[in-house]
Design an enzyme around this catalytic site. Structure first.
Site, short mmCIF file in Angstrom:
data_model
loop_
_atom_site.label_atom_id
_atom_site.label_comp_id
_atom_site.label_asym_id
_atom_site.label_seq_id
_atom_site.Cartn_x
_atom_site.Cartn_y
_atom_site.Cartn_z
N GLU A 200 31.84 30.40 47.76
CA GLU A 200 32.83 29.78 48.43
C GLU A 200 32.80 30.29 49.89
O GLU A 200 33.60 31.07 50.81
CB GLU A 200 34.13 30.10 48.18
CG GLU A 200 34.72 29.35 46.74
CD GLU A 200 36.08 29.20 46.46
OE1 GLU A 200 36.83 30.02 47.22
OE2 GLU A 200 36.48 28.41 45.56
N GLU A 323 33.30 26.46 39.27
CA GLU A 323 34.96 26.76 39.14
C GLU A 323 35.79 25.47 39.01
O GLU A 323 35.80 24.77 39.87
CB GLU A 323 35.39 27.45 40.47
CG GLU A 323 35.01 29.18 40.36
CD GLU A 323 35.32 29.90 41.39
OE1 GLU A 323 36.57 29.75 41.81
OE2 GLU A 323 34.60 30.55 41.86
O1 AHR Z 1 39.12 31.75 40.11
C1 AHR Z 1 39.65 32.39 41.28
C2 AHR Z 1 39.33 32.31 42.59
O2 AHR Z 1 39.40 31.01 43.04
C3 AHR Z 1 37.72 32.52 42.71
O3 AHR Z 1 37.68 34.06 42.93
C4 AHR Z 1 37.49 31.94 43.94
O4 AHR Z 1 36.09 31.74 44.07
C5 AHR Z 1 38.27 30.81 44.07
O5 AHR Z 1 38.90 30.52 45.33
#
Ligand code: AHR
Length: 519
Positions: A200, A323
């Site tokens: 991110e 994610e």
């Molecule tokens: O999964 C929780 C968080 O969500 C992670 O650390 C991050 O990459 C995302 O914003």
């Protein structure tokens, strides 16, 4: 008298109409184009994600190597290893997430008593003792049978630190880092192929512009040498958030393709970031809202893939959804920074439809990682001291693992809408594949919480004589497994499918996930 009997008749007509509205099985059709099956569903689509966050690692995977109460191997719970083996977890991402860009791997190797502490600045501000580090994670992956996916620290690390991590885990000869690894008890390298270059970068990974990150990426990727010369590096660039197509465009345009194997994408099913709602106490409107966001994954992967096609028509670079999952308010009374939430049939619906989307887009989507494995967000396992339970999402992932490395069968789906007011979502989601043994598997999800689906599946290009399957559903959408009712939601044998000639008839109950096997 006449008026009263007319009233009675009207009353019964009204009731009958109502019952039909609620339970009437909607007619729908699906075609399986077996003759067009050609693309393999990369097993890594069924990947998971383990971050140093809340009780995912500490009190989740890892209970400490001196723990005499909970059976463990080098501190990792044996029941968790067994459950994840059964799940066939193909790849596990670690150590973050946002945590990755604060993590200095050298603090987590060598004798545990000498390791420095660190403050987990993103997640609850807790102090960690670094007792779970590189050896612990990579040895655990070997036990589970999962490929490791290491996320490197770009946000607060250095090029040297990341290139030395690669040397430490992969070099099979004499070098400063390989020697140090051997001193720390590991002779042979682990051969880690998959590496994230930050996380991110547009947010917790450094709040960068994509143009700036693309330059940084090239610098880091240049020095991420494959020290073993026998395994090819698979480098994943920190990717877009949901619909940020510009981010993907710049990565694909500015990074030479011989330096880039994967481009990430993050997308969570959250309706409102400031009011995410309870994981268990939700009404139908909230359910509809969650499913609407979850189904946007179809649009995101389609549009990001189209951008990638412009620069990489041969689809050499993978789209990696590293994610994804449902995100709600934390359970009452738990640390807001730990992201601990329960997991209901709603989450099973999210998992079912999302995995179908990934299967159907397997030409470009070649890895995905559900957030997160244990005790965090859409977890597959929850723990409470020595107790451990499997969530509805675990069961969906386990039922679907038949698709891993099978050949995707293109499907055409003619689905009725699941309606809320003037809004409508596709009620039915389907994907199918043919495995190495010749069996065909079809996964079907009916997200409609009130109506069954009566589905006629036309099979083109193959003939079968037997069908069997399993179903996951429950009495209520809000049902979940708890530490007092550990097995309330679990898959059972499914008897609602009948083969006749080249057609398969299936009746799919409301909010259910079914996986069929045809031979
Ligand atoms: O999964 C929780 C968080 O969500 C992670 O650390 C991050 O990459 C995302 O914003």
């Amino acid at each position: 008298m006449i008026a009263s009997s007319l009233f009675k008749k009207l009353f019964f007509v009204f009731i009958a109409f109502f019952v039909l509205q609620v339970n009437f099985a909607q007619q729908t059709s699906v075609t399986l184009n077996v003759q067009d099956a050609k693309t393999v569903i990369n097993k890594n689509i069924y990947g998971h994600f383990a971050e140093h966050l809340g009780h995912c690692i500490y009190s989740g995977f890892y209970v400490g190597d001196t723990n005499k109460v909970i059976p463990n191997t080098e501190g990792v719970r044996n029941d968790i290893i067994a459950a994840l083996k059964k799940l066939k977890v193909p790849v596990l991402r670690w150590p973050g997430g946002c945590f990755a860009d604060t993590y200095h791997w050298k603090d987590g190797v060598g004798p545990k008593k000498n390791r420095p502490t660190m403050v987990n600045q993103w997640w609850g501000g807790v102090t960690e003792d670094n007792s779970f580090g590189t050896h612990d994670f990579l040895n655990m992956c070997e036990r589970i049978g999962a490929d490791p996916y290491l996320a490197g620290n770009v946000g607060s690390g250095t090029v040297q630190e990341l290139s030395q991590w690669v040397q430490y885990v992969n070099h099979n000869d004499v070098s400063p880092m390989a020697n140090w690894r051997k001193e720390n008890g590991r002779e042979k390298p682990w051969k880690v192929n998959i590496w994230g270059v930050g996380n991110e970068a547009w947010g917790c990974g450094g709040n960068m512009t994509v143009e700036y990150y693309a330059n940084i990426y090239k610098q880091y990727a240049t020095f991420m040498t494959d020290w073993s010369n026998s395994n090819k590096m698979f480098r994943v660039a920190s990717g877009a958030n949901t619909s940020d197509y510009h981010w993907t465009e710049v990565l694909m345009r500015d990074i030479p393709h011989n330096m880039l194997e994967g481009v990430a994408l993050h997308s969570y099913s959250v309706t409102e970031w400031n009011n995410k709602g309870s994981a268990t106490a939700f009404d139908e409107q909230q359910y509809f809202g969650t499913m609407k966001v979850a189904l946007r994954m179809e649009e995101y992967v389609t549009k990001h893939s189209a951008v990638m096609d412009k620069y990489d028509p041969q689809k050499k670079i993978a789209l990696v959804v590293d994610e994804w999952g449902g995100w709600y308010d934390v359970e009452p009374g738990t640390n807001p920074g730990f992201l601990f939430q329960q997991n209901t049939m709603r989450d099973a619906m999210i998992a079912g439809v999302t995995l179908n989307i990934f299967n159907n887009h397997c030409e470009r989507v070649r890895m995905a990682n559900l957030a997160q494995t244990i005790n965090v967000l859409q977890a597959v396992i929850l723990t409470d001291k020595e107790k451990m339970i499997l969530t509805p999402t675990y069961h969906v992932m386990e039922m679907y693992n038949v698709h891993q490395d099978a050949v995707m069968i293109p499907v055409t789906v003619n689905t009725p809408g699941y309606k809320q007011g003037t809004d409508s979502l596709p009620a039915l989601s389907v994907s199918a594949s043919k495995d190495k043994s010749g069996a065909t598997h079809i996964s079907l999800v009916n997200i409609d919480p009130a109506k069954s689906q009566s589905i006629s599946i036309d099979i083109k290009g193959a003939a079968f004589t037997t069908v069997n399957g399993r179903i996951l559903t429950s009495k209520k959408l809000q049902d979940y497994n708890s530490f007092t009712e550990t097995d309330k939601v679990h898959p059972v044998e499914f008897n609602g499918a009948k083969l006749s000639g080249g057609t398969l008839q299936v009746t799919l109950p409301p909010f259910s996930v079914v996986v069929l096997s045809l031979k």
